[in-house]
Design an enzyme around this catalytic site. Structure first.
Site, PDB file in Angstrom:
ATOM      1  N   LYS A  91      -1.391   6.155  -9.382  1.00 23.69           N
ATOM      2  CA  LYS A  91      -2.141   4.999  -8.877  1.00 23.69           C
ATOM      3  C   LYS A  91      -1.303   4.294  -7.828  1.00 23.69           C
ATOM      4  O   LYS A  91      -0.135   3.994  -8.058  1.00 23.69           O
ATOM      5  CB  LYS A  91      -2.423   4.039 -10.049  1.00 23.69           C
ATOM      6  CG  LYS A  91      -3.166   2.782  -9.653  1.00 23.69           C
ATOM      7  CD  LYS A  91      -4.662   2.961  -9.779  1.00 23.69           C
ATOM      8  CE  LYS A  91      -5.442   1.899  -9.048  1.00 23.69           C
ATOM      9  NZ  LYS A  91      -5.692   2.197  -7.617  1.00 23.69           N
ATOM     10  N   GLN A 112       6.163   1.666  -6.828  1.00 22.35           N
ATOM     11  CA  GLN A 112       4.882   1.565  -7.536  1.00 22.35           C
ATOM     12  C   GLN A 112       5.004   1.951  -9.013  1.00 22.35           C
ATOM     13  O   GLN A 112       4.329   1.375  -9.865  1.00 22.35           O
ATOM     14  CB  GLN A 112       3.865   2.475  -6.841  1.00 22.35           C
ATOM     15  CG  GLN A 112       2.420   2.202  -7.218  1.00 22.35           C
ATOM     16  CD  GLN A 112       1.828   1.010  -6.481  1.00 22.35           C
ATOM     17  OE1 GLN A 112       1.999   0.889  -5.283  1.00 22.35           O
ATOM     18  NE2 GLN A 112       1.136   0.142  -7.190  1.00 22.35           N
ATOM     19  N   LYS A 127       1.649   6.762  -3.817  1.00 22.25           N
ATOM     20  CA  LYS A 127       1.368   6.062  -2.563  1.00 22.25           C
ATOM     21  C   LYS A 127       0.940   7.106  -1.547  1.00 22.25           C
ATOM     22  O   LYS A 127       1.330   8.274  -1.652  1.00 22.25           O
ATOM     23  CB  LYS A 127       2.624   5.334  -2.060  1.00 22.25           C
ATOM     24  CG  LYS A 127       2.304   4.229  -1.093  1.00 22.25           C
ATOM     25  CD  LYS A 127       1.831   2.976  -1.821  1.00 22.25           C
ATOM     26  CE  LYS A 127       1.312   1.929  -0.858  1.00 22.25           C
ATOM     27  NZ  LYS A 127       1.074   0.650  -1.539  1.00 22.25           N
ATOM     28  N   ASP A 167      -3.986  -0.729   1.268  1.00 16.14           N
ATOM     29  CA  ASP A 167      -2.656  -1.288   1.577  1.00 16.14           C
ATOM     30  C   ASP A 167      -2.753  -1.690   3.043  1.00 16.14           C
ATOM     31  O   ASP A 167      -3.875  -1.911   3.549  1.00 16.14           O
ATOM     32  CB  ASP A 167      -1.555  -0.240   1.331  1.00 16.14           C
ATOM     33  CG  ASP A 167      -0.145  -0.827   1.389  1.00 16.14           C
ATOM     34  OD1 ASP A 167       0.277  -1.475   0.416  1.00 16.14           O
ATOM     35  OD2 ASP A 167       0.546  -0.665   2.426  1.00 16.14           O
ATOM     36  N   THR A 211      -3.886  -9.773  -5.321  1.00 12.81           N
ATOM     37  CA  THR A 211      -2.445  -9.673  -5.047  1.00 12.81           C
ATOM     38  C   THR A 211      -1.885 -11.048  -4.688  1.00 12.81           C
ATOM     39  O   THR A 211      -0.852 -11.474  -5.220  1.00 12.81           O
ATOM     40  CB  THR A 211      -2.175  -8.654  -3.918  1.00 12.81           C
ATOM     41  OG1 THR A 211      -2.863  -7.448  -4.223  1.00 12.81           O
ATOM     42  CG2 THR A 211      -0.694  -8.368  -3.780  1.00 12.81           C
ATOM     43  N   ASN A 242      -4.650  -9.221   3.849  1.00  7.24           N
ATOM     44  CA  ASN A 242      -5.203  -9.454   2.518  1.00  7.24           C
ATOM     45  C   ASN A 242      -4.266 -10.267   1.619  1.00  7.24           C
ATOM     46  O   ASN A 242      -4.676 -11.262   1.006  1.00  7.24           O
ATOM     47  CB  ASN A 242      -5.524  -8.092   1.883  1.00  7.24           C
ATOM     48  CG  ASN A 242      -5.992  -8.230   0.457  1.00  7.24           C
ATOM     49  OD1 ASN A 242      -5.226  -7.996  -0.476  1.00  7.24           O
ATOM     50  ND2 ASN A 242      -7.213  -8.666   0.279  1.00  7.24           N
TER      51      ASN A 242
END
Ligand code: NDP
Length: 451
Positions: A91, A112, A127, A167, A211, A242
């Site tokens: 993930k 991650q 990733k 991302d 996030t 974001n």
């Protein structure tokens, strides 16, 4: 340093000599887990535990050909680094940016696995992305690129195998095109194969905010543990994507004043407090540049970036810094400037935004540092909540998701704090995050045998 740790570090440096970002990430984690390694040295050595942990399970690279609006064929390189499936399906996000290379993919994949372990949810680490530059491309070009990218990637992913998300350069629009192509190839509606989907076809409420909001929940807990709060504080935020937008939003909701936002060309400094609705309009709707802020607020200053120099954002006086753009954006020099200007805390919204010497300097000066692998874990945690909703064929309300996110971030802070205290590193949440997540992964690795 412990001999076994040193040996693994040296080997990793030899095996990945040109991958500076990756080595930086490995050094940071291995550099802070010495007491755990010493307590288990024989077992870890015998099972080559550290050697296995720094070697990705699989790296996939592939050609991504696509045709631009003028009819010219373009070729980019695609990546997926499936780093670890120890505690769940791979993930992690996809990044589309010209700087993408194997080192950056591996550093992000490595980070991650620790981040995902901290969430307490069953997700492994990965990733991916491409050196494709979405800036200035038409919607049709973005769609054709995403379709070509997925035409190769689809064979390596799946809702129980590997679940990508967004991302840098990959937001709701890109996830939509990627999902559409996956569904078409697979002839099945496997909603949980990607997260960050739009609400209208299986996305989770509050994923977009997660996030940034999560970063502020972590910051709030960290400040409270040190008898401080966000109320009345001046905050400098970098980035205007974001993470930056929703970190700024939650900081303002907690009574702070956000005075900066930036993009790769420069930063806006508005001492009266950033007009976030305007930033959302420029960035989310018009896909414009942060400089355009000045057209509406001519009194705000625009400070241009100079090639090869640190961003001017870190020279602005504030109580709290939230780097939310990209890796290594705070150098030692910038860290010194922040300290000189009386900063009390740095919250890492971006992945590894501080260079190693910047982090060490901030810690030496007793600045509170919220490390990215803990502080920005709210995004992936909410992605896991999106996967759960897809599996249940059900959805939670915004408030329900936000409440779960808040609880997860509180627990992540506690895990970092407890590990820091247990290993004599009180107040060092960077070490706390590394130790807490490493212990969980090491236990899972030992339990699953030599694989
Ligand atoms: P976005 O693409 O939405 O925004 C990125 C922002 O950072 C933009 O303002 C961009 O400016 C700026 N930026 C990107 N690269 C550079 C650079 N080399 N120098 C200066 N500014 C730059 O990405 P996100 O907000 O999603 O991601 C930001 C960071 O947060 C990344 O480190 C990412 O890995 C991390 N992160 C993201 C998560 C998520 O859920 N999205 C989850 C956890 C971490 P410009 O438009 O000029 O490129």
């Amino acid at each position: 340093m412990n001999e076994y740790l040193q040996k693994v570090l040296t080997q990793t440096e030899q095996n990945n000599a040109n991958e500076l970002e990756y080595l930086q990430a490995v050094n940071e984690v291995l550099g802070s887990i010495e007491p755990v390694v010493e307590a288990n040295e024989d077992l870890y050595k015998k099972t080559a535990l550290l050697e296995r942990m720094v070697e990705p399970e699989r790296i996939i690279t592939f050609r991504v050909p696509w045709v631009d609006d003028s009819g010219q064929t373009q070729v980019n390189r695609g990546y997926r680094v499936q780093f670890s499936s120890l505690i769940g399906p791979y993930k992690g996000g996809l990044r589309f940016h010209p700087s993408v290379n194997q080192s950056i993919m591996k550093f992000l994949g490595f980070e991650q696995i620790f981040k995902n372990a901290l969430t307490g949810l069953p997700i492994g680490g990965a990733k991916g992305g491409s050196n494709f530059d979405p800036k200035g491309k038409s919607d049709n070009e973005i769609m054709r690129f995403c379709q070509s990218f997925m035409t190769e990637l689809y064979r390596h992913i799946g809702q129980d195998v590997d679940v990508p998300a967004g991302d840098i350069g990959v937001g709701g629009r890109e996830i939509g095109y990627l999902f559409g192509q996956y569904k078409r190839i697979r002839n099945a509606y496997e909603g949980g194969v990607l997260t960050g989907k739009d609400i209208c076809y299986g996305g989770s409420l509050a994923r977009k905010e997660a996030t940034g909001y999560g970063l502020i929940f972590f910051m709030r807990e960290m400040l409270a543990a040190n008898n401080l709060s966000l109320e009345g504080k001046t905050v400098i935020v970098s980035g205007s994507g974001n993470v930056a937008i929703y970190a700024a939003e939650k900081a303002i909701l907690n009574g702070a004043k956000v005075v900066t936002m930036s993009d790769s060309n420069g930063c806006i400094y508005d001492p009266n407090g950033i007009d976030l609705n305007l930033v959302k309009q420029i960035k989310e709707v018009e896909r414009g540049r942060i400089k355009e802020y000045q057209k509406v607020h001519p009194n705000a200053q625009y400070l241009k970036n100079n090639a090869g120099e640190d961003s001017p954002i870190w020279t602005i006086k504030a109580d709290i810094a939230l780097p939310c753009a990209t890796q290594n954006e705070i150098s030692l020099n910038s860290a010194k400037k922040l300290v000189e200007n009386g900063i009390i805390a740095v919250g890492e919204g971006a992945n590894m935004p501080c260079t190693s010497d910047a982090t060490n300097y901030l810690l030496e000066k007793n600045i509170l540092v919220a490390p990215s692998k803990a502080a920005n874990a709210g995004g992936v945690a909410t992605s896991a909540i999106e996967m759960s909703q897809n599996s249940m064929r059900y959805y939670y309300t915004f408030d329900e998701v936000e409440a779960k996110l808040e609880k997860i971030m509180i627990n992540i802070f506690k895990a970092c704090n407890n590990a820091a205290n247990e290993y004599n590193k009180k107040g060092n949440y960077v070490a706390g995050a590394n130790i807490a997540s490493f212990k969980k992964l090491a236990d899972a690795m030992l339990a699953q045998g030599i694989v």
